[in-house]
Enzyme design. Structure first.
Site, PDB file in Angstrom:
ATOM      1  N   GLU A 105      38.257  -7.772  13.329  1.00  0.00           N
ATOM      2  CA  GLU A 105      37.567  -7.146  12.013  1.00  0.00           C
ATOM      3  C   GLU A 105      38.560  -7.448  11.002  1.00  0.00           C
ATOM      4  OE1 GLU A 105      36.864  -3.025  12.556  1.00  0.00           O
ATOM      5  OE2 GLU A 105      35.096  -3.513  13.672  1.00  0.00           O
ATOM      6  N   GLU A 145      45.251  -3.455  35.112  1.00  0.00           N
ATOM      7  CA  GLU A 145      46.249  -2.482  34.376  1.00  0.00           C
ATOM      8  C   GLU A 145      47.421  -2.491  35.059  1.00  0.00           C
ATOM      9  OE1 GLU A 145      45.457   1.979  34.466  1.00  0.00           O
ATOM     10  OE2 GLU A 145      43.821   0.775  33.601  1.00  0.00           O
TER      11      GLU A 145
END
Length: 279
Positions: A85, A116
């Site tokens: 953004e 992960e």
């Protein structure tokens, strides 16, 4: 993991609400909202931790450095959202703020099993971007114990890179790995252990605070306006025209011409004020 990290897993603690499956929809919604209200107050306690980090990021970015986020699952996705953004909002290059998720871009939509759990992979992912001492790395993990994120921060710190973290458990291994740990302890989730809820909200808000503060400090906001935003759709073009009209006290038609000629709100305003607005 150290013993303190094991004993401070607040994110895994039992919900303050029980028998969720027997609640009415109204009761569920009110319960979630009741918990969500506590998040901003938890963040308020962490503002001093955020405040000392911002000038360090800004200093490096002014020298040409970049801001990296790494995370797994929800945390990784939130970092990518914040990074993605920044270019349309502030007109910065797409590679100035970079979000990386464990498991690669495919993990944005679909979880990649055990991605992960590899403490070496994050550094390999970061190496593809030639991360350097001018850059900043922020590791995001609600639990504060994700190996991918901890391993990345440890390697980065060894390489002389500024490191920070965002987690929701006190005294976690991730906080130990970071030079600037940010701990937002939001307490038990409405659904026990579902850290995409309050913890995710807290991480999103902190990321908003970091990137917005940094961009303001870098001069990407004038007054309270996004003067460098990209004109990528009609809504933003209309917003830009309105901003120019209000700032300069001119007609919509004049503002449209200025924006078309100069391509940005900042360029239009500066050109007009310098006497070149009609060029």
């Amino acid at each position: 993991m150290n013993n303190d990290a094991k004993t401070n897993m607040v994110t895994e603690s039992v919900s303050n609400h029980d028998n969720l499956d027997k609640m009415s929809v109204k009761e569920i919604l009110r319960g979630i909202n009741e918990e969500d209200k506590t998040v901003p107050f938890a963040i308020e306690q962490s503002i001093p931790q955020i405040e000392v980090l911002i000038p360090e990021i800004v200093k490096r970015m002014k020298a040409g450095g970049r801001l990296f986020y790494i995370g797994a699952g929800t945390s990784g996705r939130l970092g990518i959202v914040d990074a993605s953004e920044c270019p349309p909002t502030y007109g910065v290059p797409f590679d100035m703020v970079i979000g990386i998720i464990a498991g690669g871009d495919g993990a944005i939509r679909k979880a990649v099993e055990f991605a992960e759990d590899d403490p070496e992979q994050a550094w390999k992912d970061l190496a593809e971007y030639n991360i350097s001492e001018l850059d900043t790395l922020i590791g995001i993990a609600a639990s504060g114990r994700t190996p991918y994120v901890i391993g990345g921060l440890n390697k980065a710190r060894e390489a002389g890179i500024l490191t920070a973290s965002i987690s929701c458990n006190p005294g976690s291994e991730l906080s130990v790995a970071a030079q600037y740990p940010i701990e937002v302890v939001v307490g038990p989730e409405f659904v026990t252990g579902s850290t995409r809820m309050k913890a995710g909200t807290a991480q999103k808000l902190v990321l908003n605070m970091i990137s917005t503060s940094v961009m303001i400090q870098l001069g990407k906001v004038r007054g309270n306006k996004m003067v460098d935003m990209q004109m990528s759709n009609y809504k933003l073009v209309n917003r830009g025209i309105t901003m120019i009209m209000n700032e300069l006290g001119i007609s919509r038609e004049e503002a449209e011409v200025l924006l078309e000629n100069h391509g940005s709100v900042r360029g239009a305003i500066d050109s007009y004020r310098s006497g070149k607005g009609q060029s």
